[in-house]
Motif scaffolding. Structure first.
Motif, mmCIF file in Angstrom:
data_model
loop_
_atom_site.group_PDB
_atom_site.id
_atom_site.type_symbol
_atom_site.label_atom_id
_atom_site.label_comp_id
_atom_site.label_asym_id
_atom_site.label_seq_id
_atom_site.Cartn_x
_atom_site.Cartn_y
_atom_site.Cartn_z
ATOM 1 N N SER A 248 0.840 -1.199 0.000
ATOM 2 C CA SER A 248 0.000 0.000 0.000
ATOM 3 C C SER A 248 0.875 1.249 0.000
ATOM 4 N N GLU A 249 0.255 2.347 -0.380
ATOM 5 C CA GLU A 249 0.954 3.629 -0.356
ATOM 6 C C GLU A 249 1.359 3.989 1.075
ATOM 7 N N ASN A 250 0.488 3.722 2.033
ATOM 8 C CA ASN A 250 0.791 4.054 3.432
ATOM 9 C C ASN A 250 2.001 3.296 3.963
ATOM 10 N N VAL A 251 2.108 2.019 3.646
ATOM 11 C CA VAL A 251 3.265 1.234 4.082
ATOM 12 C C VAL A 251 4.530 1.799 3.450
ATOM 13 N N GLY A 252 4.486 2.063 2.164
ATOM 14 C CA GLY A 252 5.656 2.604 1.465
ATOM 15 C C GLY A 252 6.082 3.955 1.999
ATOM 16 N N LEU A 253 5.128 4.858 2.204
ATOM 17 C CA LEU A 253 5.463 6.178 2.744
ATOM 18 C C LEU A 253 6.023 6.081 4.159
ATOM 19 N N GLY A 254 5.467 5.189 4.949
ATOM 20 C CA GLY A 254 5.965 5.007 6.310
ATOM 21 C C GLY A 254 7.419 4.567 6.327
ATOM 22 N N ILE A 255 7.743 3.586 5.492
ATOM 23 C CA ILE A 255 9.125 3.099 5.406
ATOM 24 C C ILE A 255 10.037 4.204 4.880
ATOM 25 N N ALA A 256 9.604 4.893 3.827
ATOM 26 C CA ALA A 256 10.417 5.957 3.227
ATOM 27 C C ALA A 256 10.726 7.050 4.239
ATOM 28 N N LYS A 257 9.723 7.511 4.957
ATOM 29 C CA LYS A 257 9.917 8.593 5.927
ATOM 30 C C LYS A 257 10.854 8.186 7.056
ATOM 31 N N LEU A 258 10.730 6.956 7.536
ATOM 32 C CA LEU A 258 11.631 6.482 8.595
ATOM 33 C C LEU A 258 13.071 6.415 8.107
ATOM 34 N N LEU A 259 13.271 5.888 6.906
ATOM 35 C CA LEU A 259 14.628 5.769 6.365
ATOM 36 C C LEU A 259 15.301 7.124 6.234
ATOM 37 N N VAL A 260 14.582 8.113 5.726
ATOM 38 C CA VAL A 260 15.154 9.449 5.545
ATOM 39 C C VAL A 260 15.337 10.138 6.899
ATOM 40 N N ALA A 261 14.363 10.015 7.790
ATOM 41 C CA ALA A 261 14.451 10.651 9.107
ATOM 42 C C ALA A 261 15.628 10.114 9.918
ATOM 43 N N GLU A 262 15.951 8.834 9.734
ATOM 44 C CA GLU A 262 17.051 8.213 10.479
ATOM 45 C C GLU A 262 18.377 8.280 9.723
ATOM 46 N N ASN A 263 18.429 9.054 8.640
ATOM 47 C CA ASN A 263 19.631 9.226 7.819
ATOM 48 C C ASN A 263 20.164 7.916 7.252
ATOM 49 N N LEU A 264 19.269 6.962 7.048
ATOM 50 C CA LEU A 264 19.651 5.702 6.421
ATOM 51 C C LEU A 264 19.508 5.784 4.905
ATOM 52 N N ALA A 265 18.795 6.791 4.429
ATOM 53 C CA ALA A 265 18.629 7.027 2.997
ATOM 54 C C ALA A 265 18.625 8.524 2.755
ATOM 55 N N ALA A 266 19.234 8.932 1.645
ATOM 56 C CA ALA A 266 19.178 10.336 1.260
ATOM 57 C C ALA A 266 17.831 10.636 0.615
ATOM 58 N N CYS A 267 17.278 9.638 -0.052
ATOM 59 C CA CYS A 267 16.025 9.806 -0.778
ATOM 60 C C CYS A 267 15.365 8.436 -0.911
ATOM 61 N N ALA A 268 14.056 8.414 -0.781
ATOM 62 C CA ALA A 268 13.279 7.209 -1.047
ATOM 63 C C ALA A 268 12.086 7.624 -1.884
ATOM 64 N N GLN A 269 11.948 7.021 -3.046
ATOM 65 C CA GLN A 269 10.884 7.380 -3.974
ATOM 66 C C GLN A 269 9.857 6.260 -4.059
ATOM 67 N N LEU A 270 8.612 6.625 -3.779
ATOM 68 C CA LEU A 270 7.507 5.680 -3.873
ATOM 69 C C LEU A 270 6.844 5.863 -5.230
ATOM 70 N N GLY A 271 6.831 4.808 -6.005
ATOM 71 C CA GLY A 271 6.286 4.881 -7.353
ATOM 72 C C GLY A 271 4.795 4.619 -7.408
ATOM 73 N N SER A 272 4.267 4.765 -8.601
ATOM 74 C CA SER A 272 2.847 4.490 -8.858
ATOM 75 C C SER A 272 2.578 3.004 -8.705
ATOM 76 N N PRO A 273 1.345 2.650 -8.415
ATOM 77 C CA PRO A 273 1.029 1.226 -8.272
ATOM 78 C C PRO A 273 1.317 0.457 -9.557
ATOM 79 N N MET A 274 1.726 -0.774 -9.366
ATOM 80 C CA MET A 274 2.027 -1.663 -10.482
ATOM 81 C C MET A 274 1.405 -3.019 -10.182
ATOM 82 N N THR A 275 1.304 -3.838 -11.167
ATOM 83 C CA THR A 275 0.812 -5.191 -10.964
ATOM 84 C C THR A 275 1.996 -6.139 -10.937
ATOM 85 N N SER A 276 2.116 -6.885 -9.855
ATOM 86 C CA SER A 276 3.183 -7.884 -9.725
ATOM 87 C C SER A 276 2.585 -9.271 -9.923
#
Length: 109
Positions: free
Chosen positions: A17-45
């Motif tokens: 989900s978008e919420n799970v992805g945004l949550g992970i992205a924000k934590l990674l950047v806030a903790e300086n574990l990532a400079a940038c995390a980009q959440l893409g558009s939904p795709m079919t896997s």
């Protein structure tokens, strides 16, 4: 001679989900574990899981960081991700704009 991209990697995962992805992205950047995390558009896997062909809607998450931080990024993803076995793969960045790659390093110290 070391180059700006010697230590930079791109980590990829996919989220249910978008919420799970945004949550992970924000934590990674806030903790300086990532400079940038980009959440893409939904795709079919389409994938094989427990001897079945499955099809799900997922959101790709692209994480720019350094090799030295891979284990910490992986650990954080695993604590936040609802999948039993999430995709977590890392690719080396072999070329890139030196200023951008230095920015990754500067924001993951």
């Amino acid at each position: 001679m070391a180059t700006p991209f010697d230590d930079c990697i791109l980590i990829m995962t996919s989220c249910p989900s978008e919420n799970v992805g945004l949550g992970i992205a924000k934590l990674l950047v806030a903790e300086n574990l990532a400079a940038c995390a980009q959440l893409g558009s939904p795709m079919t896997s389409v994938y094989s899981w427990q001897e079945k062909v499955c099809e799900d809607r997922e959101y790709p998450l692209y994480i720019k960081t350094r090799k030295a931080l891979y284990a910490k990024v992986e650990a954080l993803i695993l604590t936040q991700h609802p999948y039993e076995l999430p995709e977590i793969i890392a690719l080396p960045i072999t070329q890139g704009l030196p200023g951008y790659l230095n920015w990754i390093k500067d924001n993951t110290q």
